[in-house]
Design a protein around this motif. Structure first.
Motif, PDB file in Angstrom:
ATOM      1  N   ILE A  23      -0.502   1.024   2.459  1.00 32.97           N
ATOM      2  CA  ILE A  23       0.115  -0.016   1.631  1.00 32.97           C
ATOM      3  C   ILE A  23       1.198   0.664   0.781  1.00 32.97           C
ATOM      4  CG2 ILE A  23      -1.665   0.082  -0.185  1.00 32.97           C
ATOM      5  CD1 ILE A  23       0.171  -3.117   0.955  1.00 32.97           C
ATOM      6  N   HIS A  27       4.779  -2.629  -2.465  1.00 31.49           N
ATOM      7  CA  HIS A  27       3.954  -3.825  -2.308  1.00 31.49           C
ATOM      8  C   HIS A  27       2.774  -3.855  -3.283  1.00 31.49           C
ATOM      9  CE1 HIS A  27       6.336  -4.839   1.113  1.00 31.49           C
ATOM     10  NE2 HIS A  27       5.996  -3.730   1.739  1.00 31.49           N
ATOM     11  N   TYR A  41      -1.277  -8.520   0.271  1.00 26.95           N
ATOM     12  CA  TYR A  41      -1.730  -7.169   0.623  1.00 26.95           C
ATOM     13  C   TYR A  41      -2.077  -7.103   2.108  1.00 26.95           C
ATOM     14  CZ  TYR A  41      -1.677  -5.528  -4.152  1.00 26.95           C
ATOM     15  OH  TYR A  41      -1.256  -5.133  -5.394  1.00 26.95           O
ATOM     16  N   HIS A  44       1.135  -6.919   4.285  1.00 24.22           N
ATOM     17  CA  HIS A  44       1.862  -5.645   4.254  1.00 24.22           C
ATOM     18  C   HIS A  44       1.007  -4.431   4.625  1.00 24.22           C
ATOM     19  CE1 HIS A  44       5.340  -7.703   2.748  1.00 24.22           C
ATOM     20  NE2 HIS A  44       4.640  -8.208   1.746  1.00 24.22           N
ATOM     21  N   ALA A  45      -0.248  -4.670   5.026  1.00 24.54           N
ATOM     22  CA  ALA A  45      -1.132  -3.557   5.408  1.00 24.54           C
ATOM     23  C   ALA A  45      -0.539  -2.785   6.589  1.00 24.54           C
ATOM     24  CB  ALA A  45      -2.521  -4.080   5.762  1.00 24.54           C
ATOM     25  N   HIS A  90      -6.150   0.061  -3.469  1.00 28.22           N
ATOM     26  CA  HIS A  90      -5.411  -0.997  -2.787  1.00 28.22           C
ATOM     27  C   HIS A  90      -5.320  -0.728  -1.278  1.00 28.22           C
ATOM     28  CE1 HIS A  90      -4.121  -1.363  -6.963  1.00 28.22           C
ATOM     29  NE2 HIS A  90      -3.830  -2.627  -6.696  1.00 28.22           N
ATOM     30  N   SER A  94      -6.295  -3.619   1.141  1.00 24.58           N
ATOM     31  CA  SER A  94      -5.278  -4.297   1.958  1.00 24.58           C
ATOM     32  C   SER A  94      -5.746  -4.441   3.410  1.00 24.58           C
ATOM     33  CB  SER A  94      -3.937  -3.562   1.893  1.00 24.58           C
ATOM     34  OG  SER A  94      -3.990  -2.323   2.564  1.00 24.58           O
TER      35      SER A  94
END
Length: 190
Positions: A23, A27, A41, A44-45, A90, A94
């Motif tokens: 990530i 983002h 999330y 955009h992983a 994150h 994500s």
């Protein structure tokens, strides 16, 4: 031991996939607590993974299709040192938001492994060999934690995975805080 079998399509990656690739920092502007923002999330992983580490030909398919929030791939097969880099939670979040249930790799960065388990995001299974050299993106896999195997039903091959050991209880509870509540380590107020 996590009791449930996990089945789904594999998404194959190379070695040293770091948290900035999982990530990218640009983002990290969305709130994980806001459902409308949280889904970005997932979108955009793995958007920072360069083609040469994706295990796909140049211009290969992304984990999450453009304008989608979830992936058709539920199992990531990575090379050694998956999740290296910064300690951001994150990264496993994500992947979870994108619909990934498990990651199989021969080794994980320690902080990524703990964040995955503690947050109840994705289950990190350690393979005995580098399956990113054996499995192809799109292959159908079945992870059987009880038998400690992953079966590639597309290629009709099976491989051993390490048992989750004591982290299975945390995984089965849904994360470290749910485990602590269940075990009476945290007061549950009505």
């Amino acid at each position: 031991m996590s009791k449930q079998k996990i089945t789904g399509k594999a998404f194959v990656l190379g070695r040293n996939i770091d948290t900035d690739q999982i990530i990218p920092a640009e983002h990290l502007v969305y709130s994980l607590d806001d459902p409308e923002e949280r889904k970005f999330y997932g979108r955009h992983a793995l958007s920072g993974v360069p083609d040469e580490q994706s295990g796909l030909p140049e211009g290969g398919i992304p984990l999450v299709e453009e304008d989608a929030f979830e992936s058709e791939f539920s199992i990531i097969v990575g090379g050694p040192n998956f999740g290296c880099g910064s300690s951001r939670e994150h990264a496993p979040a994500s992947l979870d938001i994108a619909g990934v249930e498990a990651i199989i790799a021969p080794t994980f960065a320690r902080i990524f492994y703990r964040n995955s388990v503690d947050g109840g995001f994705v289950i990190p299974y350690e393979s005995l060999e580098n399956l990113s050299k054996e499995v192809e993106t799109g292959d159908e896999l079945e992870i059987d934690p009880e038998k400690q195997t992953v079966t590639n039903t597309t290629q009709n091959k099976s491989y051993k995975i390490r048992p989750l050991g004591s982290v299975a209880d945390i995984v089965n509870a849904g994360g470290i805080f749910e485990f602590a509540r269940k075990e009476g380590m945290i007061d549950v107020k009505n």
